[in-house]
Structure formats: structure tokens, C-alpha cells
Write a protein that holds these residues in place. Sequence first.
Motif, PDB file in Angstrom:
ATOM      1  N   ARG A  70     -25.428 -17.346  56.496  1.00  0.00           N
ATOM      2  CA  ARG A  70     -26.864 -17.292  56.176  1.00  0.00           C
ATOM      3  C   ARG A  70     -27.172 -18.122  54.936  1.00  0.00           C
ATOM      4  NH1 ARG A  70     -26.185 -11.825  57.641  1.00  0.00           N
ATOM      5  NH2 ARG A  70     -25.982 -11.245  55.449  1.00  0.00           N
ATOM      6  N   ASP A  73     -27.028 -21.808  55.853  1.00  0.00           N
ATOM      7  CA  ASP A  73     -28.238 -22.191  56.597  1.00  0.00           C
ATOM      8  C   ASP A  73     -29.424 -22.363  55.658  1.00  0.00           C
ATOM      9  OD1 ASP A  73     -26.932 -22.231  59.016  1.00  0.00           O
ATOM     10  OD2 ASP A  73     -27.561 -20.202  59.598  1.00  0.00           O
ATOM     11  N   LEU A  74     -29.566 -21.454  54.706  1.00  0.00           N
ATOM     12  CA  LEU A  74     -30.663 -21.541  53.748  1.00  0.00           C
ATOM     13  C   LEU A  74     -30.539 -22.806  52.900  1.00  0.00           C
ATOM     14  CD1 LEU A  74     -33.155 -20.179  52.531  1.00  0.00           C
ATOM     15  CD2 LEU A  74     -31.628 -18.954  50.980  1.00  0.00           C
ATOM     16  N   LYS A  75     -29.337 -23.110  52.445  1.00  0.00           N
ATOM     17  CA  LYS A  75     -29.136 -24.314  51.638  1.00  0.00           C
ATOM     18  C   LYS A  75     -29.404 -25.574  52.452  1.00  0.00           C
ATOM     19  CE  LYS A  75     -26.009 -22.398  48.225  1.00  0.00           C
ATOM     20  NZ  LYS A  75     -26.607 -22.677  46.950  1.00  0.00           N
ATOM     21  N   ILE A  76     -29.000 -25.577  53.718  1.00  0.00           N
ATOM     22  CA  ILE A  76     -29.266 -26.741  54.575  1.00  0.00           C
ATOM     23  C   ILE A  76     -30.762 -26.913  54.769  1.00  0.00           C
ATOM     24  CG2 ILE A  76     -29.068 -27.597  56.951  1.00  0.00           C
ATOM     25  CD1 ILE A  76     -26.181 -26.536  56.934  1.00  0.00           C
ATOM     26  N   ASP A  77     -31.479 -25.809  54.982  1.00  0.00           N
ATOM     27  CA  ASP A  77     -32.939 -25.890  55.117  1.00  0.00           C
ATOM     28  C   ASP A  77     -33.567 -26.470  53.858  1.00  0.00           C
ATOM     29  OD1 ASP A  77     -32.794 -24.865  57.661  1.00  0.00           O
ATOM     30  OD2 ASP A  77     -33.320 -22.804  57.062  1.00  0.00           O
ATOM     31  N   ARG A  78     -33.100 -26.031  52.699  1.00  0.00           N
ATOM     32  CA  ARG A  78     -33.634 -26.560  51.426  1.00  0.00           C
ATOM     33  C   ARG A  78     -33.325 -28.048  51.279  1.00  0.00           C
ATOM     34  NH1 ARG A  78     -31.882 -21.671  47.348  1.00  0.00           N
ATOM     35  NH2 ARG A  78     -33.475 -20.178  48.016  1.00  0.00           N
ATOM     36  N   GLU A  80     -32.856 -30.224  53.727  1.00  0.00           N
ATOM     37  CA  GLU A  80     -33.717 -30.952  54.659  1.00  0.00           C
ATOM     38  C   GLU A  80     -35.112 -31.124  54.076  1.00  0.00           C
ATOM     39  OE1 GLU A  80     -33.451 -28.641  58.242  1.00  0.00           O
ATOM     40  OE2 GLU A  80     -31.680 -29.727  58.950  1.00  0.00           O
ATOM     41  N   LEU A  81     -35.609 -30.074  53.436  1.00  0.00           N
ATOM     42  CA  LEU A  81     -36.925 -30.159  52.808  1.00  0.00           C
ATOM     43  C   LEU A  81     -36.919 -31.178  51.677  1.00  0.00           C
ATOM     44  CD1 LEU A  81     -39.796 -29.059  52.680  1.00  0.00           C
ATOM     45  CD2 LEU A  81     -38.976 -27.272  51.143  1.00  0.00           C
TER      46      LEU A  81
END
Length: 109
Positions: A70, A73-78, A80-81
Motif C-alpha cells: 500500500r 502504491d501511494l508513493k508511485i501515485d505521488r 506520477e503526480l
Amino acid sequence: MLETIATAVGLALSIAGTFVAVSRFYASKLKAMIEAQKDAARKEYAAERDFQHLQRNYQQLQTAVDQLAREIDLKIDRLELRFARVETLMRVLSVKVTGETPSKLLDDT
């Protein structure tokens, strides 16, 4: 008559001695069987306890892996942003430097 009494006493002592010897033999065998059963029960309990420990350790490990997944995934989302923001800033700067319209820059992708 004395010989008969001596024979009877000898026979009685022989029977009593045999009975005591057989009784002690089977008593020791019974004691050994009881000890073997106690050891087997103790080993079974230890194996069950070890299995429970392993099962709890696996569950804790699985929980930690899920939490790590989790967080990744959160770090990857950040990331990407952030990359999207950097791309946008680069396009804006490119428009300012080259003087091209933003729509033409967007058509390049």
C-alpha cells in the motif's frame, strides 16, 4: 517326607521367584510404555505450538507485506503526480521559450 517338604518349598520358592521376576519385567515394560506415550504427547504438543508460532509469524509477515505494498502504491501515485506537474511545467516553459502555442505542443504527444 522331608524330601517332599523340601521339594514343595523349593517349588513354591521357584514359583514365587518366577512370579516376582515376571511382575517386575512387565512393570518395567509398562513404565517404559507410559514414558514413551508421555514423550510422544510432549513432542506432539511442541510441534503444535511451533506450528502455531509459524502460522502467527506468517500472518504478521503477510500484514507487513500488504502494508508495504500500500505504501509503495501511494508513493508511485505521488511520483506520477509529480511527473505530470513537471511535464506541465516543461510545456509551459517551452511555450515561453519557443513562443509556440500550447495546443501545438500538446499535439506532439
